[in-house]
Design an enzyme around this catalytic site. Structure first.
Site, mmCIF file in Angstrom:
data_model
loop_
_atom_site.group_PDB
_atom_site.id
_atom_site.type_symbol
_atom_site.label_atom_id
_atom_site.label_comp_id
_atom_site.label_asym_id
_atom_site.label_seq_id
_atom_site.Cartn_x
_atom_site.Cartn_y
_atom_site.Cartn_z
ATOM 1 N N ASP A 73 0.866 -1.177 0.000
ATOM 2 C CA ASP A 73 0.000 0.000 0.000
ATOM 3 C C ASP A 73 0.907 1.233 0.000
ATOM 4 O OD1 ASP A 73 0.883 0.434 2.605
ATOM 5 O OD2 ASP A 73 -0.916 -0.394 3.530
ATOM 6 N N SER A 74 0.287 2.416 0.054
ATOM 7 C CA SER A 74 1.080 3.635 -0.097
ATOM 8 C C SER A 74 2.117 3.786 1.014
ATOM 9 C CB SER A 74 0.154 4.851 -0.139
ATOM 10 O OG SER A 74 -0.597 4.897 1.054
#
Lengths: 79, 428
Positions: free
Chosen positions: A36-37
């Protein structure tokens, strides 16, 4: 495979908890490796630490695949 | 015979359909309970770090080893990749919550069911070791190297967050922070959310992991920890005993699945007990010490009994806050005052004698002990109570567990800041 590519691969395996065989040059951190980010932020930091390079935010945003990371680091190291 | 009438009438009933626990006595509710009843202690010398520089060198740490032996192998519960994103208190909460949810058999399928299932797991302190490590990174001038997971690793409500993400529970997502009263407040507040219709199912409890240099040093400075039993760790936690000299820190988590009674019945769930009463108060007196007479504790217990619609005569067992500090006798006095003549037939013990004090998780594991005391008609023992500093007509279950008829039980938790909470549970 270059020493840099090997090391990048190792860091990705360790940080994302994925199997080594999945970490191909074309693999996207987010789409293929389940990052994820926040994971990508952490990955970039790990690259900076391991290779003793600075990866500015605008450059980091363009690093989407394993190959992107290897290319960027190789270029920095060659400079 | 008790009825669900009285103060209960007209409101949605809340029962417990799942339980999970990890702590100094090991992994798993039944394993911990059988060790507790056998009079075993979970206290030992601190191994998480070298405590030699500190006055307090003992604690209750979660034993590591194979799951089949009732010990913790963290990677069986949380993936190695995810472990790095969470402080240990979140690991603890996830382990206990996973056991509780699976024990309950509750698997919401529809969107409506998922939205009616919430989580309220608190912590007294949160990610203390994570904050300590991050502080060092910043202090060393490496602020830009701070992990992006630092904040979500340390935040107290992230146990609730992770549990909701793991299971898709989209109902109320909340967290309690009331120091050592956290566990009781979480269960009591979550039960009220069900009573008020905000949810049908709530996963509730507390998690703590502060057996770390900052945690031990901090409570040492507050003169709260036992320091005189470093050579005999199992003797260190000794509630009500005249030689007690402070509490022993423990780590772990307790989580229950609370469920609206008709909801539980309709799906044929096993029911451990009913949450019938909950009472709260504030001392308005001192940041760490209770007032003479402990009227705050008295009012919390009285209010819990009132909301349960029961009298002291109905209560068969009290799980005391009893931390092995000077305040033990003040709680005892408050219980005697509330129970009057009924104190003579009461059993009250402090299971912290075996587990240590799990701070924000204490109230949750002790509420579970109360429900198991009802299920098995057993009062767990108070270890190391060799010479009470204060005589009492109340049987404090010294050394060995007792078979007793227990239909209703009361659990007390009091926290720094002068916060008090009591929970009443009853067999169904």
């Amino acid at each position: 495979m270059s020493e840099i590519a090997d090391k990048v691969k190792k860091i990705v395996v360790e940080h994302l908890g994925v199997e080594e065989s999945k970490v191909t040059p074309e693999a996207s951190f987010i789409d293929d490796l389940g990052a994820d980010s926040l994971d990508t932020v952490e990955l970039v930091m790990a690259f900076e630490e391991a290779f003793n390079v600075e990866i500015p935010e605008d450059a980091a945003e363009k690093i989407a695949t394993v190959k992107d990371a290897i290319d960027y680091i190789e270029k920095q190291k060659a400079a | 015979m008790l009825q669900s009438a009285g103060a209960n009438s007209g409101r949605r009933r809340v029962v417990v359909t799942g339980m999970g626990m990890v702590g100094p006595l090991g992994l798993g509710v039944e394993n911990v309970w059988s060790r507790l009843i056998a009079g075993e202690s979970g206290i030992g010398r601190i191994t998480h770090f070298d405590p030699s520089d500190l006055p307090a060198q003992v604690a209750g740490q979660v034993p590591e080893g194979p799951t089949s032996e009732g010990k913790l192998t963290l990677s069986d519960w949380v993936s190695v990749k995810d472990q790095r994103k969470m402080d240990r208190f979140i690991h603890m909460g996830l382990v206990a919550a996973t056991e509780a949810v699976e024990d309950s058999g509750w698997k919401p399928q529809t969107e409506e069911e998922k939205c009616a299932t919430g989580v309220m797991i608190g912590s007294g302190i949160g990610g203390l070791q994570t904050i300590y490590d991050a502080s060092i990174t910043v202090h060393e001038g490496r602020a830009k190297r701070l992990s992006p997971f630092f904040i979500p690793s340390a935040l107290i409500n992230l146990v609730s967050g992770h549990v909701s993400i793991k299971y898709g529970f989209q109902g109320p997502n909340h967290s309690v922070v009331t120091a050592c009263a956290t566990g009781v407040h979480a269960i009591g507040d979550a039960a009220r959310l069900i009573m008020f219709g905000d949810a049908d199912v709530m996963v509730a409890g507390g998690a703590e992991a502060t057996v770390c240099p900052l945690g031990i040093a901090g409570f040492c400075s507050a003169r709260a920890l036992s320091t005189g039993f470093n050579a005999t760790p199992e003797k260190a936690s000794r509630p009500w005993d005249k030689d007690r000299d402070g509490f022993v820190m423990g780590e772990g988590s307790g989580v229950v699945v609370l469920e609206e009674y008709e909801h539980a019945k309709a799906r044929g769930a096993k029911i451990y007990a009913e949450i019938v009463g909950y009472g709260m108060s504030g001392d308005a007196y001192h940041i760490t010490a209770p007032a003479e007479g402990h009227y705050g504790a008295f009012r919390a217990m009285r209010s819990a009994l009132k909301s349960a619609g029961v009298t002291p005569a109905d209560i068969g067992y009290v799980n005391a806050h009893g931390t092995s500090t000077m305040a033990d006798d003040l709680e005892l006095e408050a219980v005697e005052r509330l129970f009057g003549d009924d104190a003579r037939t009461l059993a009250m013990s402090s299971t912290k004698s075996a587990t240590g004090h799990l701070l924000g998780a204490a109230g949750a594991i002790e509420a579970i002990f109360c429900m198991l005391a009802i299920r098995d008609n057993v009062a767990p023992p108070t270890l190391n109570l060799d010479n009470p500093s204060r005589e009492s007509v109340i049987d404090r279950v010294a050394h060995t567990a007792q078979q007793r008829q227990i239909n209703v039980a009361l659990s007390n938790s009091f926290g720094f800041g002068g916060t008090n909470a009591s929970l009443v549970v009853r067999g169904v």
